[in-house]
Write a protein that holds these residues in place. Structure first.
Motif, PDB file in Angstrom:
ATOM      1  N   THR A  74       0.859  -1.181   0.000  1.00  0.00           N
ATOM      2  CA  THR A  74       0.000   0.000   0.000  1.00  0.00           C
ATOM      3  C   THR A  74       0.894   1.228   0.000  1.00  0.00           C
ATOM      4  N   SER A  78      -2.873   5.998   0.516  1.00  0.00           N
ATOM      5  CA  SER A  78      -4.062   5.204   0.164  1.00  0.00           C
ATOM      6  C   SER A  78      -5.161   5.376   1.206  1.00  0.00           C
ATOM      7  N   GLU A  79      -6.408   5.422   0.746  1.00  0.00           N
ATOM      8  CA  GLU A  79      -7.546   5.594   1.650  1.00  0.00           C
ATOM      9  C   GLU A  79      -7.631   4.444   2.651  1.00  0.00           C
ATOM     10  N   LEU A  80      -7.291   3.245   2.196  1.00  0.00           N
ATOM     11  CA  LEU A  80      -7.310   2.080   3.091  1.00  0.00           C
ATOM     12  C   LEU A  80      -6.357   2.302   4.257  1.00  0.00           C
ATOM     13  N   ARG A  83      -7.354   5.012   6.906  1.00  0.00           N
ATOM     14  CA  ARG A  83      -8.376   4.595   7.883  1.00  0.00           C
ATOM     15  C   ARG A  83      -7.811   3.683   8.967  1.00  0.00           C
ATOM     16  N   GLN A  84      -6.578   3.217   8.764  1.00  0.00           N
ATOM     17  CA  GLN A  84      -5.959   2.295   9.725  1.00  0.00           C
ATOM     18  C   GLN A  84      -5.059   3.014  10.732  1.00  0.00           C
TER      19      GLN A  84
END
Length: 235
Positions: A74, A78-80, A83-84
């Motif tokens: 990643t 990255s949006e993923l 959010r983490q």
């Protein structure tokens, strides 16, 4: 798809700069396991904040050979990944006209999380923030602004928590509650990367320490039991 048994975050070959030909960080490698607290030690100006800002994609002057989230490639942008992770900066002057309830609503929307009154109340009580709950941020002292920041950081349940000098400006009671909150986050499976110049932050909370010096990151070293031995890691 996440690879079972993988570190939460794996970074290899990370460099960062403000001017392209003068890197602040060079070839940084770090691995953070789920439920692990890692200390980040370095003199003022060593680049600790820059590293946390770069991991969080706030600082964009960077290159990286490998950036893996639970074993899957990643990027910080990255949006993923966004959010983490949650970043709590040592000094934050953003949203000066907001108060804590407004900031918490914003975070809930940004991270797609439901409101948790009990969790928020326990953090507000723990940091003794009750009387400032609806005070706008620009009217708070540095210490109270820091508490608002940390309440938000522990309220969010992201797998990765990045804490930049979290002890700065805190009184004794809030510092003790901070250490309890870091330990509780770890016990709940969250990973914490913590920069500090207070040796006790590491001896109380972290299992290992990385040292940032001259743009290079060394470690991990086991956290010394005695705070006096932490300083010797920089030498």
């Amino acid at each position: 798809p996440m690879k079972p048994g993988s570190p939460l975050l794996t970074i290899e070959g990370l460099s960062a700069w403000y001017e392209r030909d003068r890197p602040v960080l060079r070839d940084v490698r770090i691995e953070i396991a789920p439920g692990e607290v890692i200390g980040l030690l370095g003199a003022n100006g060593a680049g600790k904040t820059t590293l946390l800002l770069t991991i969080s994609s706030v600082h964009r002057g960077m290159s990286c050979e490998k950036f893996l989230l639970s074993g899957m490639p990643t990027t910080p942008r990255s949006e993923l990944f966004k959010r983490q992770r949650y970043l709590s900066l040592t000094e934050d002057t953003s949203f000066p006209t907001w108060d804590l309830p407004c900031f918490i609503r914003f975070i809930e929307r940004a991270y797609g999380m439901p409101h948790d009154t009990a969790r928020l109340d326990s953090l507000v009580r723990g940091f003794r923030f009750e009387s400032y709950f609806t005070t706008v941020f620009s009217e708070l002292s540095s210490g109270s602004r820091k508490k608002a920041n940390l309440i938000a950081a522990f309220y969010v349940s992201t797998p990765l928590l990045l804490l930049d000098e979290p002890v700065d400006f805190l009184d004794f009671t809030a510092t003790e509650f901070l250490y309890e909150s870091i330990s509780a986050a770890r016990d709940g499976g969250r990973s914490v990367l913590l920069s500090s110049h207070i040796a006790e932050s590491f001896t109380r909370c972290s299992s290992s320490v990385h040292v940032l010096k001259g743009g290079a990151l060394t470690g991990p070293f086991p956290t010394p039991e005695d705070p006096h031995d932490v300083a010797s890691l920089i030498q």
